[in-house]
Design a protein around this motif. Structure first.
Motif, short mmCIF file in Angstrom:
data_model
loop_
_atom_site.label_atom_id
_atom_site.label_comp_id
_atom_site.label_asym_id
_atom_site.label_seq_id
_atom_site.Cartn_x
_atom_site.Cartn_y
_atom_site.Cartn_z
N UNK A 10 0.82 -1.21 0.00
CA UNK A 10 0.00 0.00 0.00
C UNK A 10 0.85 1.26 0.00
N UNK A 11 2.02 1.22 0.61
CA UNK A 11 2.92 2.38 0.54
C UNK A 11 3.46 2.58 -0.86
N UNK A 12 3.74 1.51 -1.56
CA UNK A 12 4.19 1.64 -2.95
C UNK A 12 3.16 2.43 -3.77
N UNK A 13 1.90 2.21 -3.48
CA UNK A 13 0.84 2.96 -4.17
C UNK A 13 0.79 4.40 -3.68
N UNK A 14 0.86 4.61 -2.37
CA UNK A 14 0.77 5.96 -1.82
C UNK A 14 1.91 6.85 -2.32
N UNK A 15 3.10 6.28 -2.47
CA UNK A 15 4.26 7.08 -2.90
C UNK A 15 4.35 7.21 -4.42
N UNK A 16 3.52 6.47 -5.15
CA UNK A 16 3.50 6.63 -6.59
C UNK A 16 4.46 5.73 -7.35
N UNK A 17 4.95 4.67 -6.72
CA UNK A 17 5.74 3.69 -7.46
C UNK A 17 4.85 2.96 -8.47
#
Length: 405
Positions: A309-316
């Protein structure tokens, strides 16, 4: 617009104790381990502990879960003559990298010259995080959580995970890949708790603790201490190692995420997220950079789905694409290619909370420093920018970009 404090401060020293399986640090004490970590960080920086005159804590100056750091006690323990700055972020592990931003505030205000951020953790039976909500006193939030069987962070994160699976078709194989990819980075790390390769069979046979989260989706329960020292970039020139410049730093978050983590009262799409979109946007605005500019990502991994979910939040990757991104192998570290795989960004090259040790996020900060210094065990070739995160957790969460000097 560039952050007003961009590259004006730097991390110049890192230090850590050995890491112990939960409860195995006894009869050591919190102050004993904290002092060792601080002294090692001073030696790494090439300064005397008597030069430290600031403390920038997080987790409301918490040491583990029920202990607290006391600045006066640490001063007595180490023989520090005076301090000019002592402050803390609230929340828990969400503030671990944000505390570096707090340190820069003290340094830029000329309240201090060398500032320590640290965490020491000792999980005795009465201090276990896994049942912290179940053991807490009644409150409006706990009166909902406890009767529902939501007695620990894993139960809360399992609900966010299940919602992400429902909305986006996220596959449990992606959680397995996160655990396996980061486990592959510990075989050459002397301090790591889990070093053996992780097979598919071992992962799938791991007990289900909070569906869909298995035991191996949970972070380690470990004891130990980590400290880092921050100073001005000008003063860093006199220190022992190449400085890790503080390029951007933010902490905070949106109200909806704060409700979600411990109340479950938020709307989509925030419910199925890591709560980092707010701080991610801030550091990208501060730095003029984006996810594609990062050479390595040290993402807080107390539970494997929170990495996705962090990968999505940071825009990866885009919202809902985290499963496919992970399963493409883009988290992996491959020394034969300089570190990166399939055009991705290596994640948690030290093994993370899941596999190396859990010191409430501080090991991620150490790895970020070593990557931009060029001294990491699993070094990314020519690493210039390292992203590190604090949380997902109750607000504030935090984001940090370190830059090679």
């Amino acid at each position: 617009m560039a952050w007003v404090h961009q590259d004006k401060c730097a991390i110049v020293g890192v230090g850590a104790t050995d890491y112990y399986v939960r409860g195995k640090s006894w009869p050591r004490t919190i102050n004993d381990m904290a002092a060792e970590a601080i002294m090692k960080a001073c030696a790494d920086a090439g300064i005397s502990h008597r030069q430290i005159d600031g403390f920038a804590y997080y987790s409301t100056a918490g040491a583990g879960y029920l202990d607290k750091f006391d600045t006066a006690s640490l001063m007595e323990t180490l023989g520090m003559p005076h301090i000019g700055f002592s402050a803390t972020l609230t929340s828990g592990g969400g503030g671990c990298v944000g505390a570096i931003g707090l340190a820069t505030a003290g340094l830029m205000n000329e309240d201090c010259t060398y500032t320590v951020t640290l965490m020491a953790l000792q999980q005795l039976p009465q201090h276990r995080l896994g049942v912290v909500f179940g053991a807490a006193a009644p409150s409006p939030e706990n009166s909902f959580l406890q009767p529902s069987g939501l007695v620990g962070p894993g139960h809360l994160m399992s609900m966010l995970t299940r919602r992400h699976m429902h909305l986006y078709g996220t596959r449990p194989e992606a959680f397995k890949e996160i655990v396996q990819a980061t486990r592959a980075n510990t075989h050459n790390r002397p301090k790591a708790i889990r070093k053996n390769p992780l097979s598919d069979e071992e992962y799938w046979n791991s007990p289900m603790l909070a569906d869909p989260l298995r035991r191996l989706d949970f972070c380690l329960e470990t004891d130990g201490a980590v400290a880092v020292i921050t100073t001005t970039t000008e003063r860093a020139k006199d220190c022992r190692h190449k400085p890790a410049l503080v390029h951007a730093c933010a902490h905070g978050g949106q109200r909806e995420w704060g409700r979600a983590f411990a109340w479950m009262g938020m709307p989509d799409p925030y419910f199925a997220s890591a709560g980092h979109e707010f701080t991610a946007k801030r550091i990208w605005a501060q730095s003029g950079l984006s996810a594609k500019d990062m050479d390595v990502a040290l993402l807080y991994d107390h539970f494997s789905p929170m990495v996705l979910m962090q990968l999505e939040d940071y825009g990866f990757c885009e919202r809902g694409e985290g499963s496919d991104y992970v399963l493409s192998g883009k988290l992996r570290y491959d020394p034969a290619t300089g570190g990166k795989v399939n055009g991705g960004v290596p994640v948690n090259t030290h093994g993370g909370n899941l596999n190396e040790a859990y010191i409430i996020g501080m090991t991620h900060l150490v790895e970020a420093v070593e990557q931009v210094r060029g001294t990491a065990i699993n070094q990314i070739a020519d690493a210039e920018f390292a992203l590190a995160s604090g949380g997902p957790a109750a607000l504030p969460v935090s984001s940090l970009i370190l830059r090679r000097d």
